[in-house]
Write a protein that holds these residues in place. Structure first.
Motif, PDB file in Angstrom:
ATOM      1  N   ARG A  40       8.231   7.372   1.576  1.00  0.00           N
ATOM      2  CA  ARG A  40       7.358   8.475   1.152  1.00  0.00           C
ATOM      3  C   ARG A  40       6.295   8.767   2.210  1.00  0.00           C
ATOM      4  NH1 ARG A  40       4.500   7.169  -3.304  1.00  0.00           N
ATOM      5  NH2 ARG A  40       5.369   5.112  -3.632  1.00  0.00           N
ATOM      6  N   ALA A  41       5.780   7.737   2.849  1.00  0.00           N
ATOM      7  CA  ALA A  41       4.783   7.952   3.905  1.00  0.00           C
ATOM      8  C   ALA A  41       5.387   8.724   5.075  1.00  0.00           C
ATOM      9  CB  ALA A  41       4.225   6.615   4.388  1.00  0.00           C
ATOM     10  N   LEU A  42       6.632   8.404   5.441  1.00  0.00           N
ATOM     11  CA  LEU A  42       7.292   9.111   6.540  1.00  0.00           C
ATOM     12  C   LEU A  42       7.476  10.592   6.218  1.00  0.00           C
ATOM     13  CD1 LEU A  42      10.109   6.627   7.653  1.00  0.00           C
ATOM     14  CD2 LEU A  42       7.945   7.075   8.810  1.00  0.00           C
ATOM     15  N   LEU A  43       7.618  10.894   4.941  1.00  0.00           N
ATOM     16  CA  LEU A  43       7.805  12.285   4.510  1.00  0.00           C
ATOM     17  C   LEU A  43       6.483  12.930   4.113  1.00  0.00           C
ATOM     18  CD1 LEU A  43      11.086  11.714   2.473  1.00  0.00           C
ATOM     19  CD2 LEU A  43      10.882  12.752   4.741  1.00  0.00           C
ATOM     20  N   ARG A  44       5.383  12.253   4.376  1.00  0.00           N
ATOM     21  CA  ARG A  44       4.020  12.736   4.101  1.00  0.00           C
ATOM     22  C   ARG A  44       3.808  13.015   2.620  1.00  0.00           C
ATOM     23  NH1 ARG A  44       3.914  17.350   6.027  1.00  0.00           N
ATOM     24  NH2 ARG A  44       6.010  17.452   6.886  1.00  0.00           N
ATOM     25  N   GLN A  45       4.439  12.197   1.798  1.00  0.00           N
ATOM     26  CA  GLN A  45       4.258  12.291   0.350  1.00  0.00           C
ATOM     27  C   GLN A  45       3.180  11.296  -0.093  1.00  0.00           C
ATOM     28  OE1 GLN A  45       8.209  11.504  -1.082  1.00  0.00           O
ATOM     29  NE2 GLN A  45       9.028  13.477  -0.412  1.00  0.00           N
ATOM     30  N   PRO A  46       2.564  11.492  -1.253  1.00  0.00           N
ATOM     31  CA  PRO A  46       1.503  10.594  -1.707  1.00  0.00           C
ATOM     32  C   PRO A  46       1.971   9.144  -1.854  1.00  0.00           C
ATOM     33  CG  PRO A  46       1.479  12.620  -2.997  1.00  0.00           C
ATOM     34  CD  PRO A  46       2.733  12.654  -2.155  1.00  0.00           C
ATOM     35  N   THR A  47       1.123   8.216  -1.441  1.00  0.00           N
ATOM     36  CA  THR A  47       1.376   6.778  -1.589  1.00  0.00           C
ATOM     37  C   THR A  47       0.094   6.120  -2.089  1.00  0.00           C
ATOM     38  OG1 THR A  47       0.768   6.347   0.720  1.00  0.00           O
ATOM     39  CG2 THR A  47       3.105   6.698   0.262  1.00  0.00           C
ATOM     40  N   ASP A  48       0.223   4.949  -2.692  1.00  0.00           N
ATOM     41  CA  ASP A  48      -0.949   4.237  -3.208  1.00  0.00           C
ATOM     42  C   ASP A  48      -1.707   3.489  -2.118  1.00  0.00           C
ATOM     43  OD1 ASP A  48      -0.357   5.074  -5.797  1.00  0.00           O
ATOM     44  OD2 ASP A  48       0.929   3.331  -6.181  1.00  0.00           O
ATOM     45  N   TYR A  49      -1.021   3.201  -1.020  1.00  0.00           N
ATOM     46  CA  TYR A  49      -1.622   2.469   0.096  1.00  0.00           C
ATOM     47  C   TYR A  49      -0.848   2.825   1.357  1.00  0.00           C
ATOM     48  CZ  TYR A  49       2.437  -0.550  -0.606  1.00  0.00           C
ATOM     49  OH  TYR A  49       3.713  -1.016  -0.730  1.00  0.00           O
ATOM     50  N   GLN A 102      -8.631   9.781   5.388  1.00  0.00           N
ATOM     51  CA  GLN A 102      -8.120   9.976   4.038  1.00  0.00           C
ATOM     52  C   GLN A 102      -6.749  10.649   4.055  1.00  0.00           C
ATOM     53  OE1 GLN A 102     -10.628   7.984   1.982  1.00  0.00           O
ATOM     54  NE2 GLN A 102      -9.624   9.506   0.673  1.00  0.00           N
ATOM     55  N   GLY A 103      -5.938  10.286   3.069  1.00  0.00           N
ATOM     56  CA  GLY A 103      -4.685  10.984   2.892  1.00  0.00           C
ATOM     57  C   GLY A 103      -3.470  10.176   3.294  1.00  0.00           C
ATOM     58  N   HIS A 104      -2.342  10.843   3.277  1.00  0.00           N
ATOM     59  CA  HIS A 104      -1.055  10.176   3.423  1.00  0.00           C
ATOM     60  C   HIS A 104      -0.426  10.510   4.780  1.00  0.00           C
ATOM     61  CE1 HIS A 104      -1.920   9.724  -0.791  1.00  0.00           C
ATOM     62  NE2 HIS A 104      -1.885  11.033  -0.959  1.00  0.00           N
ATOM     63  N   GLY A 105       0.779   9.983   5.004  1.00  0.00           N
ATOM     64  CA  GLY A 105       1.477  10.294   6.245  1.00  0.00           C
ATOM     65  C   GLY A 105       1.235   9.323   7.372  1.00  0.00           C
ATOM     66  N   HIS A 106       0.718   8.123   7.061  1.00  0.00           N
ATOM     67  CA  HIS A 106       0.505   7.104   8.091  1.00  0.00           C
ATOM     68  C   HIS A 106       1.288   5.846   7.731  1.00  0.00           C
ATOM     69  CE1 HIS A 106      -2.384   4.046  10.176  1.00  0.00           C
ATOM     70  NE2 HIS A 106      -1.363   4.356  10.950  1.00  0.00           N
ATOM     71  N   VAL A 107       2.089   5.365   8.665  1.00  0.00           N
ATOM     72  CA  VAL A 107       2.761   4.070   8.561  1.00  0.00           C
ATOM     73  C   VAL A 107       2.103   3.150   9.574  1.00  0.00           C
ATOM     74  CG1 VAL A 107       4.919   2.809   8.913  1.00  0.00           C
ATOM     75  CG2 VAL A 107       4.952   5.058   7.804  1.00  0.00           C
ATOM     76  N   ALA A 128      -4.523  -7.246   5.326  1.00  0.00           N
ATOM     77  CA  ALA A 128      -5.627  -6.331   5.624  1.00  0.00           C
ATOM     78  C   ALA A 128      -5.200  -4.871   5.462  1.00  0.00           C
ATOM     79  CB  ALA A 128      -6.160  -6.589   7.029  1.00  0.00           C
ATOM     80  N   VAL A 129      -4.005  -4.545   5.948  1.00  0.00           N
ATOM     81  CA  VAL A 129      -3.527  -3.157   5.832  1.00  0.00           C
ATOM     82  C   VAL A 129      -3.406  -2.752   4.368  1.00  0.00           C
ATOM     83  CG1 VAL A 129      -1.609  -1.579   6.270  1.00  0.00           C
ATOM     84  CG2 VAL A 129      -2.329  -3.178   8.050  1.00  0.00           C
ATOM     85  N   HIS A 130      -2.763  -3.581   3.577  1.00  0.00           N
ATOM     86  CA  HIS A 130      -2.563  -3.243   2.167  1.00  0.00           C
ATOM     87  C   HIS A 130      -3.893  -3.144   1.422  1.00  0.00           C
ATOM     88  CE1 HIS A 130       1.885  -4.764   2.122  1.00  0.00           C
ATOM     89  NE2 HIS A 130       1.779  -3.508   2.514  1.00  0.00           N
ATOM     90  N   ARG A 131      -4.787  -4.086   1.679  1.00  0.00           N
ATOM     91  CA  ARG A 131      -6.051  -4.136   0.933  1.00  0.00           C
ATOM     92  C   ARG A 131      -7.019  -3.041   1.374  1.00  0.00           C
ATOM     93  NH1 ARG A 131      -9.860  -7.380   2.786  1.00  0.00           N
ATOM     94  NH2 ARG A 131      -8.281  -8.657   3.830  1.00  0.00           N
ATOM     95  N   LEU A 132      -7.184  -2.890   2.687  1.00  0.00           N
ATOM     96  CA  LEU A 132      -8.201  -1.960   3.181  1.00  0.00           C
ATOM     97  C   LEU A 132      -7.766  -0.511   3.118  1.00  0.00           C
ATOM     98  CD1 LEU A 132      -9.434  -3.959   6.325  1.00  0.00           C
ATOM     99  CD2 LEU A 132     -10.433  -3.895   4.034  1.00  0.00           C
ATOM    100  N   SER A 133      -6.473  -0.259   2.955  1.00  0.00           N
ATOM    101  CA  SER A 133      -6.011   1.133   2.934  1.00  0.00           C
ATOM    102  C   SER A 133      -6.123   1.771   1.547  1.00  0.00           C
ATOM    103  CB  SER A 133      -4.556   1.232   3.417  1.00  0.00           C
ATOM    104  OG  SER A 133      -3.678   0.572   2.513  1.00  0.00           O
ATOM    105  N   LEU A 134      -6.312   0.987   0.509  1.00  0.00           N
ATOM    106  CA  LEU A 134      -6.339   1.519  -0.862  1.00  0.00           C
ATOM    107  C   LEU A 134      -7.332   2.683  -1.026  1.00  0.00           C
ATOM    108  CD1 LEU A 134      -6.024  -1.817  -2.889  1.00  0.00           C
ATOM    109  CD2 LEU A 134      -4.330   0.025  -2.792  1.00  0.00           C
ATOM    110  N   PRO A 135      -8.591   2.551  -0.555  1.00  0.00           N
ATOM    111  CA  PRO A 135      -9.554   3.649  -0.762  1.00  0.00           C
ATOM    112  C   PRO A 135      -9.156   4.959  -0.075  1.00  0.00           C
ATOM    113  CG  PRO A 135     -10.692   1.618  -0.113  1.00  0.00           C
ATOM    114  CD  PRO A 135      -9.225   1.393   0.093  1.00  0.00           C
ATOM    115  N   TYR A 136      -8.350   4.881   0.980  1.00  0.00           N
ATOM    116  CA  TYR A 136      -7.966   6.091   1.707  1.00  0.00           C
ATOM    117  C   TYR A 136      -6.927   6.926   0.960  1.00  0.00           C
ATOM    118  CZ  TYR A 136     -10.516   4.213   5.677  1.00  0.00           C
ATOM    119  OH  TYR A 136     -11.509   3.731   6.496  1.00  0.00           O
ATOM    120  N   HIS A 137      -6.338   6.335  -0.092  1.00  0.00           N
ATOM    121  CA  HIS A 137      -5.311   7.031  -0.868  1.00  0.00           C
ATOM    122  C   HIS A 137      -5.773   7.372  -2.278  1.00  0.00           C
ATOM    123  CE1 HIS A 137      -2.158   6.284   2.184  1.00  0.00           C
ATOM    124  NE2 HIS A 137      -2.880   5.217   2.437  1.00  0.00           N
ATOM    125  N   ALA A 138      -6.855   6.748  -2.723  1.00  0.00           N
ATOM    126  CA  ALA A 138      -7.330   6.958  -4.089  1.00  0.00           C
ATOM    127  C   ALA A 138      -7.780   8.403  -4.286  1.00  0.00           C
ATOM    128  CB  ALA A 138      -8.487   6.017  -4.389  1.00  0.00           C
TER     129      ALA A 138
END
Length: 356
Positions: A11-20, A317-322, A344-354
């Motif tokens: 989903r991230a590769l397709l720039r779709q919403p992700t939780d992290y 903020q937002g999606h589209g980043h791996v 760190a990636v999983h934990r710290l990225s949460l606020p950028y998708h909320a």
């Protein structure tokens, strides 16, 4: 095939919403893991390991057993295609890959043909199928190939190079011969990646390791144009799901705008690129993958976390980043530092998708 339980990477590769922000690492199945070194020892040689379906499956899964990564990548080598063309791939200890029969004469170049991936690279296709079954839908599987120009570098030089003097001489003196090699390679890569997709690869990546060695204008003519042809010829949907394509040119940051227009879904970035500026440049055309300096993983976990925070902040903020490294992981990387990175990636990225 089992239903995919974690499709965050796709989903991230397709720039779709992700939780992290999803994360995987180039060369994540490799020499930094002690379990890999044990399997490699059992295999007898690197090439034997690549050509043994069971062992290739085993090492593909090893990093997934250690870390909650969001994708697996097929364990293989980019030079399987020229090996299938009859150039005689072998690995010299401490010197990397070499070819017994590098392209030196015009008749050798004119005699090149596209290998049938099932007949000549069946061990790779079998590995893809077996890995997909073994993953049991836990995460997606990435297939890959080298780019036509990167493959040509090894085929003409006979191995790795720091100067690329042979292939660049051909580029200037006999561009017709180099274009012939690149055309054959592009058709071979297209068939090879489509065979991997048919066997179960859920995303594919083109590694243009040496495109960055080219001059402006030459990169577009001798590397990017052929990758664009491949992307246009790939199967982009399988089993009702899109199959994203990633293109990665090491040293290609200066040409990011053009790379983003080649038709791929995502562009890999090396560590020299400003991630925030790259996002502003490409807009909503492609997702971005990268781009931590692999040497940051030698630092202490607290520093790794700071670098992760910096890159996540750069993307914003937002999606589209791996999240990934800017190139392959070093064999000397402490495995526990990889655990710190993934956490760190999983934990710290949460606020950028909320709420996005």
């Amino acid at each position: 095939m089992s239903k995919l339980k974690n499709d965050t990477f796709l989903r991230a590769l397709l720039r779709q919403p992700t939780d992290y922000t999803p994360v995987w690492l180039m060369r994540q199945a490799g020499r930094y893991l002690p379990e890999y070194r044990e399997t490699r020892k059992r295999a007898g040689s690197f090439l034997d390991l690549c050509k043994n379906t069971d062992l290739a499956t085993e090492v593909t899964l090893q990093p997934l057993a250690r870390y909650p990564l969001d994708a697996a990548i097929l364990f293989s080598d980019i030079l399987t295609i020229p090996d299938a063309m009859g150039l005689g791939l072998y690995f010299s200890e401490g010197e990397g890959p070499k070819f017994e029969r590098p392209l030196r004469e015009e008749w050798e170049i004119r005699n090149l043909s596209v290998p049938d991936p099932v007949d000549h690279l069946g061990y790779v296709i079998d590995a893809v199928s077996q890995i997909r079954r073994a993953l049991d839908g836990s995460v997606p599987l990435i297939g890959f190939s080298g780019s036509p120009f990167t493959l040509a570098c090894y085929m003409v030089e006979g191995g790795g190079s720091t100067t690329f003097s042979r292939i660049k001489t051909m580029l200037f003196d006999r561009p017709d011969l180099l274009h012939h090699i690149l055309d054959i390679n592009a058709r071979a890569v297209t068939a090879y990646l489509n065979a991997q997709i048919e066997a179960g690869a859920q995303a594919v990546m083109i590694f243009d390791s040496w495109g960055g060695a080219l001059a402006y204008g030459k990169y577009q003519e001798f590397s990017l144009d052929y990758m664009q042809r491949i992307v246009a010829g790939l199967t982009r949907e399988r089993d009702g799901r899109q199959v994203p394509v990633i293109v990665f040119t090491k040293g290609g940051g200066l040409w990011l705008d053009e790379i983003a227009s080649c038709g791929a879904d995502a562009v890999g970035l090396d560590w020299t690129v400003d991630l925030g500026a790259a996002r502003a440049l490409v807009g909503d055309r492609v997702a971005l993958q990268g781009n931590l300096d692999p040497n940051a993983l030698f630092a202490q976990p607290a520093m790794i976390e700071r670098e992760v925070a910096r890159l996540l902040g750069d993307y914003g903020q937002g999606h589209g980043h791996v999240f990934n490294l800017g190139h392959g992981i070093s064999q000397f990387t402490p495995p526990e530092h990889v655990a710190a990175l993934v956490d760190a990636v999983h934990r710290l990225s949460l606020p950028y998708h909320a709420g996005v």
